[in-house]
Design a protein around this motif. Structure first.
Motif, PDB file in Angstrom:
ATOM      1  N   ASN A 103       0.957  -1.223   0.088  1.00  0.00           N
ATOM      2  CA  ASN A 103      -0.236   0.168  -0.232  1.00  0.00           C
ATOM      3  C   ASN A 103       0.972   0.981  -0.054  1.00  0.00           C
ATOM      4  N   VAL A 104       0.624   2.355  -0.441  1.00  0.00           N
ATOM      5  CA  VAL A 104       1.211   3.363  -0.846  1.00  0.00           C
ATOM      6  C   VAL A 104       0.558   4.527   0.055  1.00  0.00           C
ATOM      7  N   CYS A 105       1.353   5.741   0.875  1.00  0.00           N
ATOM      8  CA  CYS A 105       0.800   6.996   0.701  1.00  0.00           C
ATOM      9  C   CYS A 105       1.832   7.993   1.126  1.00  0.00           C
ATOM     10  N   LYS A 106       1.610   9.325   0.632  1.00  0.00           N
ATOM     11  CA  LYS A 106       2.258  10.682   0.196  1.00  0.00           C
ATOM     12  C   LYS A 106       1.178  11.750   1.619  1.00  0.00           C
ATOM     13  N   PHE A 107       2.721  12.467   2.243  1.00  0.00           N
ATOM     14  CA  PHE A 107       2.564  12.715   2.645  1.00  0.00           C
ATOM     15  C   PHE A 107       3.352  14.112   3.106  1.00  0.00           C
ATOM     16  N   THR A 108       3.172  15.370   3.758  1.00  0.00           N
ATOM     17  CA  THR A 108       4.485  16.220   3.727  1.00  0.00           C
ATOM     18  C   THR A 108       4.830  16.391   5.646  1.00  0.00           C
ATOM     19  N   PRO A 109       5.926  16.448   5.702  1.00  0.00           N
ATOM     20  CA  PRO A 109       6.812  16.744   7.482  1.00  0.00           C
ATOM     21  C   PRO A 109       5.853  17.289   8.405  1.00  0.00           C
ATOM     22  N   GLU A 110       5.396  18.026   7.764  1.00  0.00           N
ATOM     23  CA  GLU A 110       4.174  19.236   8.224  1.00  0.00           C
ATOM     24  C   GLU A 110       2.679  18.138   9.475  1.00  0.00           C
ATOM     25  N   ASN A 111       2.302  17.071   8.748  1.00  0.00           N
ATOM     26  CA  ASN A 111       1.126  16.225   8.664  1.00  0.00           C
ATOM     27  C   ASN A 111       1.767  15.308   9.590  1.00  0.00           C
ATOM     28  N   ILE A 112       2.806  14.936   9.852  1.00  0.00           N
ATOM     29  CA  ILE A 112       3.590  13.951  10.957  1.00  0.00           C
ATOM     30  C   ILE A 112       3.015  14.141  12.226  1.00  0.00           C
ATOM     31  N   ASP A 113       1.733  13.623  12.720  1.00  0.00           N
ATOM     32  CA  ASP A 113       1.506  13.899  14.699  1.00  0.00           C
ATOM     33  C   ASP A 113       2.944  12.758  15.660  1.00  0.00           C
ATOM     34  N   ILE A 114       3.085  13.702  15.740  1.00  0.00           N
ATOM     35  CA  ILE A 114       3.810  12.648  17.283  1.00  0.00           C
ATOM     36  C   ILE A 114       3.285  12.837  18.040  1.00  0.00           C
ATOM     37  N   ASP A 115       2.588  12.958  19.133  1.00  0.00           N
ATOM     38  CA  ASP A 115       1.516  12.994  19.928  1.00  0.00           C
ATOM     39  C   ASP A 115       0.974  11.617  19.645  1.00  0.00           C
ATOM     40  N   VAL A 116       0.829  10.677  18.338  1.00  0.00           N
ATOM     41  CA  VAL A 116      -0.764   9.847  18.119  1.00  0.00           C
ATOM     42  C   VAL A 116      -0.421   9.086  17.322  1.00  0.00           C
ATOM     43  N   LYS A 117       1.131   9.537  16.948  1.00  0.00           N
ATOM     44  CA  LYS A 117       1.805   8.973  16.144  1.00  0.00           C
ATOM     45  C   LYS A 117       0.836   8.292  14.661  1.00  0.00           C
ATOM     46  N   LYS A 118       0.476   9.269  13.894  1.00  0.00           N
ATOM     47  CA  LYS A 118       0.170   9.729  12.603  1.00  0.00           C
ATOM     48  C   LYS A 118       0.508  10.187  12.528  1.00  0.00           C
ATOM     49  N   VAL A 119       0.133   9.974  10.516  1.00  0.00           N
ATOM     50  CA  VAL A 119      -0.020  10.815   9.779  1.00  0.00           C
ATOM     51  C   VAL A 119      -0.818  11.647   8.780  1.00  0.00           C
ATOM     52  N   ARG A 120      -1.538  12.522   8.564  1.00  0.00           N
ATOM     53  CA  ARG A 120      -2.226  13.246   7.654  1.00  0.00           C
ATOM     54  C   ARG A 120      -1.949  13.003   6.234  1.00  0.00           C
ATOM     55  N   GLY A 121      -2.873  12.462   5.304  1.00  0.00           N
ATOM     56  CA  GLY A 121      -2.322  12.706   4.349  1.00  0.00           C
ATOM     57  C   GLY A 121      -2.803  11.963   3.204  1.00  0.00           C
ATOM     58  N   GLU A 122      -2.598  10.813   1.834  1.00  0.00           N
ATOM     59  CA  GLU A 122      -3.698  10.630   0.733  1.00  0.00           C
ATOM     60  C   GLU A 122      -2.907   9.282   1.014  1.00  0.00           C
ATOM     61  N   ARG A 123      -3.903   8.181   0.716  1.00  0.00           N
ATOM     62  CA  ARG A 123      -3.381   7.125   0.818  1.00  0.00           C
ATOM     63  C   ARG A 123      -4.013   7.168  -0.748  1.00  0.00           C
ATOM     64  N   PHE A 124      -3.356   5.255  -2.185  1.00  0.00           N
ATOM     65  CA  PHE A 124      -3.459   5.598  -2.961  1.00  0.00           C
ATOM     66  C   PHE A 124      -4.260   4.268  -2.895  1.00  0.00           C
ATOM     67  N   ASP A 125      -5.741   5.019  -3.947  1.00  0.00           N
ATOM     68  CA  ASP A 125      -6.571   3.827  -3.669  1.00  0.00           C
ATOM     69  C   ASP A 125      -6.573   3.055  -4.949  1.00  0.00           C
ATOM     70  N   ALA A 126      -5.778   1.742  -4.912  1.00  0.00           N
ATOM     71  CA  ALA A 126      -5.373   1.150  -6.492  1.00  0.00           C
ATOM     72  C   ALA A 126      -6.142   0.869  -7.680  1.00  0.00           C
ATOM     73  N   GLU A 127      -7.691   0.163  -7.230  1.00  0.00           N
ATOM     74  CA  GLU A 127      -8.833   0.087  -7.203  1.00  0.00           C
ATOM     75  C   GLU A 127      -9.082   1.222  -9.113  1.00  0.00           C
ATOM     76  N   LYS A 128      -8.805   1.946  -8.302  1.00  0.00           N
ATOM     77  CA  LYS A 128      -9.978   3.785  -8.474  1.00  0.00           C
ATOM     78  C   LYS A 128      -8.131   4.629  -9.285  1.00  0.00           C
ATOM     79  N   GLU A 129      -7.426   4.425  -9.087  1.00  0.00           N
ATOM     80  CA  GLU A 129      -5.845   4.993  -8.860  1.00  0.00           C
ATOM     81  C   GLU A 129      -6.222   6.347  -8.921  1.00  0.00           C
ATOM     82  N   THR A 130      -6.588   6.433  -7.595  1.00  0.00           N
ATOM     83  CA  THR A 130      -6.704   8.179  -6.983  1.00  0.00           C
ATOM     84  C   THR A 130      -6.392   7.644  -6.273  1.00  0.00           C
ATOM     85  N   TRP A 131      -5.806   9.521  -5.375  1.00  0.00           N
ATOM     86  CA  TRP A 131      -5.859   9.726  -4.094  1.00  0.00           C
ATOM     87  C   TRP A 131      -6.745  10.240  -3.042  1.00  0.00           C
TER      88      TRP A 131
END
Length: 356
Positions: free
Chosen positions: A30-58
């Motif tokens: 699986n593939v996701c893309k993000f910027t460093p600003e959207n790394i959340d150290i407190d909850v250990k999560k990242v906000r960004g976009e995940r690639f939908d392989a079936e629809k070939e969209t983010w």
């Protein structure tokens, strides 16, 4: 396995990331893309976009930390904010980066210049911190190049030439050469001080790395690791600058032409023996660079060739562009898009065996 593609902004390298994401399906990743600003150290999560392989969209999503991160963040000459640096460093501890990058050009030069198999290929380079130091090198050499320690794409590079009336400063921007004459030393020093206040600079002798038409050129070679941790050459090409220009970078108006076409037009510019030296550099440089610095996934190596046929290592880039390969060897792009997954597989096996 989740592979994270990290860029400086949401739009940066979008097309490249989409092509990589399309290749993920055959690796069952699986593939996701993000910027460093959207790394959340407190909850250990990242906000960004995940690639939908079936629809070939983010699609926008918040996800767990990626298993592996392909870092394509470019900071250019701007200083990275402390917050962003902290987030990237934190992610390096909590995820595995395919390549951990290289320090500044000065540290790379100082370290690799000492290597007996490589020292002959590095031009004399010194760090300069005052206008007086730069003037001293200009007095000695008549013509010098100054370049930013953390620069890329030919930005901020100047040629200084000693003239009867003072000093001529030249630069190339978007394919156009700009000259500025400084008649007094105090005038020049004021301008240099302004430059040094903003960025850390290196100084080199001016090398005649041009063909008979006075067009500067260099050879860019793109290397990536494969699934066996071996360095593979993905492609190479000549970057040819404008006549009487200073750099051959594509970003400053250079054009990409194949090595074969260049040799045909400029048979005197690249001697037959050059390939032997190039192969020696390709065999030695990546392994030795990685031995003294941290893990690397890809390298862009820029080689200059002077009028005597001497090969010079002008730049080593751990986040290289692909424009020259895309233009000259588009058939190689498929391998380039697959490479992050192949190397992730190697690292997954390797790190598991190491108990990490």
């Amino acid at each position: 396995m989740l592979i994270g593609l990290m860029a400086t902004s949401d739009t940066h390298e979008n097309h490249y990331f989409t092509e990589i994401a399309k290749a993920a399906k055959s690796f069952n990743m699986n593939v996701c893309k993000f910027t460093p600003e959207n790394i959340d150290i407190d909850v250990k999560k990242v906000r960004g976009e995940r690639f939908d392989a079936e629809k070939e969209t983010w699609r926008s999503e918040t996800f767990d930390l990626p298993d592996f991160v392909y870092d394509r963040c470019f900071h250019g000459l701007s200083r990275v904010s402390t917050e962003m640096r902290d987030k990237i460093n934190w992610l390096k501890v909590n995820s595995s980066f395919l390549g951990l990058g290289l320090p500044g050009k000065w540290e790379v030069y100082q370290t690799l210049k000492k290597h007996p198999l490589l020292e002959a290929f590095f031009p004399e380079t010194v760090q300069v911190t005052t206008p007086e130091e730069i003037s001293g090198h200009l007095e000695r050499l008549d013509k010098i190049i100054i370049k930013p320690e953390f620069g890329a794409g030919g930005t901020g590079i100047y040629l200084l030439t000693k003239t009867e009336g003072g000093t001529l400063v030249s630069m190339t921007k978007k394919g156009t050469k700009y000259d500025r004459q400084f008649d007094s030393k105090s005038q020049l020093n004021k301008w240099l001080q302004h430059l040094l206040n903003r960025y850390s600079y290196l100084c080199q002798p001016y090398l005649e790395l041009c063909n008979q038409k006075k067009e500067p050129f260099d050879l860019r070679i793109l290397l990536q690791k494969n699934e066996k941790n071996q360095w593979m050459e993905r492609g190479r090409g000549i970057r040819l600058g404008q006549q009487d220009g200073i750099t051959s970078n594509l970003a400053t108006g250079g054009e990409a032409i194949s090595l074969e076409a260049f040799i045909k037009k400029n048979p005197e510019s690249i001697p037959i023996a050059a390939e032997q030296k190039i192969q020696h550099i390709l065999r030695t440089l990546p392994a030795e660079t990685e031995a003294v610095f941290e893990r690397l996934f890809e390298l862009g190596i820029d080689l200059g060739i002077d009028k005597k046929g001497q090969i010079w290592i002008m730049d080593i880039n751990s986040k290289p562009g692909r424009k020259i390969i895309q233009t000259l060897q588009p058939e190689s792009m498929k391998d380039i898009h697959r490479a992050p997954f192949q190397y992730s597989q190697f690292l997954a096996d390797h790190l598991q065996k190491a108990g990490e």
